[in-house]
Design an enzyme around this catalytic site. Structure first.
Site, short mmCIF file in Angstrom:
data_model
loop_
_atom_site.label_atom_id
_atom_site.label_comp_id
_atom_site.label_asym_id
_atom_site.label_seq_id
_atom_site.Cartn_x
_atom_site.Cartn_y
_atom_site.Cartn_z
NE ARG A 275 5.90 26.87 6.38
CZ ARG A 275 5.57 25.68 6.29
NH1 ARG A 275 4.95 25.16 7.22
NH2 ARG A 275 5.94 24.94 5.14
CB ALA A 276 8.17 29.39 13.92
#
Length: 718
Positions: A275-276
């Site tokens: 997700r980062a």
């Protein structure tokens, strides 16, 4: 109608303003979490951005804000007729900390569903926030069950309301914005990761900026409409720039080179999951569009990483989120050396390619957007040039014990009337003090429960009656029925079917037949630590291990959503080092700085604990306490002529606590070949569970009783 403070009138807070504007340009960024001390106008900035968001097209009369171009086929108000759209301003919906589950997800009328066969659904805040902003002030204080519902909605883009086989689903896609004061406790990692960006804010220490904040705030309070009118032109310019950046966003190219930079940065900081990377890519694209460019450059990647990675990097327990800017620059520099970037042509924007800001009156960040903790100066605004980017804030890392261990002695007398045996336990003789030592590495502890069935705040420690958990029985409804016990309801209605004239297969149900489920879950407790910091605990390796154990219990308390307090005793008296609070981080800081040395006023520590618990019982009577005494059991104080010995005074204080019904644990810190067993004797007086440091570990071979119980009733062992 209340006039909102103008966004363009806010002084400083460059990182926060930029993060909010990037979410306005690209809602796919995923929202923003604002961390900062109290009184820094976090809420003012968040409420101000809502007025700048573009209007949305919705189906006329739809309570769920369906898009007329693509209406939700499962909308409870559907199906929708074509060509029924209308424009309305984007909504910002505020979720109160004390909101109920029905207020958040909506209420389903179970009575009408059973008796009339009608799905009567009243939408909640998630429906109101669809295609808008959901703002949660003090998000770290939100109840666990509400956080779980938010996580589900954020992950699926929809909200489900189910009550005993009757269910309603509607779309719920929103921009999640939260504010929090870290002193009041940290946020669960699962929800923390759902925020796309995070920024730190702090009040400015610059005199001129603080003066400007006060001047503008007073002017706004005196004449809100007039103040807003003076900033109307700047607000309109911001709206136009947001709209232009939104229109440009689909044309921004995220090349392979930028993607590789993002991947290198995320891998370098060892963030969990992917997700980062995705959020950083979306943020870099939004930064380029905000700068009126169609290509993503290194400065965009850097600015995006400073906003999207601080709360996602791996860190030790109780470390605050943060990012080492020096390490970030080193990663990007190495990437540049391996793959030099050609100098691109300047973008078509009026500012050139290097600055997303539009001058001292503009809303954009400084040339280093979002970097590090930002100055939050309250309610004033961008007439001044943005301050220089602050120095990177790198959280201190605990290094554990660095000094050679001292030889530990346990040869002091049990009563210790004159304290003579303590002269060599501190550096200054009797009453001497050693400098604080670092805590050993924390470990996973076994769960310690308070016996019985409570009714406190939702948590994960002790058994309690709650709205969530396993069903244990049924009762007549108390107020609005939300948790139906279907079997009990059928049993109550069945005997009356003939009298009610039932002819068909359906069951005739009346209001008096309804039964609600009684459920048992877990509660959070008040965990009060009483830590012996006297000279008998001062051996370096010993105190490091003890601090590590208490730190482990603090970590366990954080995970189980407890309140914590810290009492220390040494020298002549006991001290409330940390009043009961939800901020476990604050307790960890107090513990890390705790010095040792001097006599052992055990009785004073226990009496201080009794007083603190008495006050907390008045403040929060439903939250049950768990007392954790960390000591070797010794008691040495100044001699009182004709009075009881220190051990006798400690025993008397322990019996008073036991008489109050306080559930207790005694962590026995005694070590070495010769053991006096004083901590065990204290546990018997307290009617507490004795636990050694080894038994405290969850992976210990020694079996540890899970429920705190009195020694006089061993049959309650789990």
């Amino acid at each position: 109608m209340t006039t909102t403070y103008p966004f363009s009138a806010i002084v400083g807070m460059d990182g926060l303003r930029l993060a909010l504007l990037l979410n306005a340009v690209s809602p796919a960024v995923g929202g923003v979490l604002v961390r900062g001390e109290k009184g820094t106008a976090k809420s003012t900035a968040v409420r101000a951005i809502a007025a700048l968001l573009p209007a949305v097209d919705v189906v006329a009369g739809c309570r769920f804000s369906c898009d007329p171009a693509a209406p939700d086929p499962s909308c409870p108000d559907g199906p929708h007729e074509p060509d029924t759209g209308e424009a309305r301003p984007a909504r910002m919906v505020e979720l109160p900390v004390g909101a109920s589950e029905d207020r958040l997800v909506g209420a389903l009328d179970i009575e009408r569903a059973l008796s009339d066969g009608v799905k009567a659904f009243e939408p909640g805040l998630l429906a109101d926030a669809h295609r808008g902003v959901l703002y949660v002030d003090e998000v770290n204080l939100l109840h666990d069950h509400l956080i779980d519902l938010l996580l589900d909605a954020a992950a699926m883009g929809a909200s489900y309301v189910e009550r005993e086989g009757v269910s309603v689903r509607h779309a719920a896609r929103f921009l999640l914005v939260g504010t929090m004061n870290p002193e009041e406790g940290e946020l669960r990692p699962q929800l923390l990761d759902r925020f796309g960006l995070t920024v730190e804010v702090a009040a400015s220490r610059d005199t001129d900026e603080r003066v400007e904040v006060v001047r503008r705030r007073l002017a706004y309070d005196e004449d809100p409409e007039g103040f807003a009118a003076r900033w109307a032109a700047d607000e309109d310019a911001l709206r136009e720039r947001i709209a232009a950046a939104r229109a440009l966003l689909p044309r921004v190219g995220l090349g392979d080179r930028a993607l590789r930079q993002i991947a290198a940065v995320c891998a370098g900081f060892e963030v969990d999951g992917m997700r980062a990377d995705i959020v950083t890519a979306r943020t870099a694209t939004a930064l380029a569009a905000w700068a009126d460019r169609t290509d993503v450059r290194t400065e965009d990647v850097r600015g995006a990483a400073l906003l999207s990675l601080p709360h996602r990097r791996r860190r030790a327990p109780f470390d605050a989120p943060g990012l080492d800017e020096g390490k970030l620059d080193e990663i990007l520099r190495q990437f540049e050396e391996d793959e030099p970037e050609p100098d691109p042509d300047p973008g078509p924007g009026p500012e050139g390619p290097d600055s997303p800001d539009d001058g001292p009156d503009g809303p954009g960040g400084p040339e280093n957007p979002g970097g590090g903790p930002q100055k939050d100066t309250g309610d004033g605004a961008g007439e001044q040039a943005p301050p220089a980017a602050p120095e990177p804030s790198v959280p201190d890392q605990r290094t554990g014990e660095h000094e050679t261990a001292d030889r530990e002695t346990d040869s002091a007398r049990a009563d210790g009337d004159d304290g003579a045996g303590e002269a060599d336990e501190g550096t200054g003789g009797v009453g001497g003090e050693r400098a604080a030592v670092g805590a050993a590495e924390p470990f996973r502890t076994r769960r310690l429960d308070v016996p019985g069935l409570g009714e406190g705040a939702a948590g994960r420690r002790s058994r309690a009656r709650s709205a969530h958990g396993r069903t244990t029985g049924a009762r007549r409804p108390r107020g609005t029925l939300s948790a139906l016990h279907l079997t009990a309801t059928v049993r109550a209605a069945a005997p009356h079917q003939r009298a009610r004239g039932r002819r068909g297969p359906g069951l005739l149900v009346r209001r008096d037949d309804l039964r609600e489920a009684v459920r048992e879950g877990r509660e959070g407790n008040l965990v009060l630590f009483v830590v012996d910091a006297s000279g008998s605990m001062a051996a370096r390796t010993r105190m490091s291990a003890i601090k590590g154990a208490v730190l482990s219990l603090l970590l366990d308390a954080y995970q189980r959503r407890d309140k914590v307090g810290l009492i220390t005793f040494r020298g002549a008296d006991a001290e409330l080092a940390l009043p009961p609070t939800s901020s476990v981080d604050a307790a960890a800081v107090r513990l890390e700085r705790l010095p040792t040395g001097g006599r052992t006023p055990l009785a004073a520590g226990l009496l201080k604990a009794r007083e603190v618990l008495r006050v907390e019982r008045l403040r929060d009577p439903s939250r049950r306490p768990l007392l954790v005494v960390v000591t070797d059991g010794r008691a040495t104080e100044a001699k009182r002529a004709g009075g009881p010995t220190p051990v006798e005074r400690a025993g008397r204080a322990a019996r008073m606590l036991a008489g109050d019904g306080v559930a207790s644990v005694v962590v026995d810190c005694e070590s070495g070949p010769v053991r006096l067993g004083l901590a065990g004797a204290l546990a018997r007086e307290l009617r507490a569970t004795p636990v050694t440091l080894d038994e405290l570990r969850a992976d210990s071979v020694t079996a540890l009783v899970r429920d705190v119980r009195t020694v006089s009733n061993p049959r309650r062992a789990a």
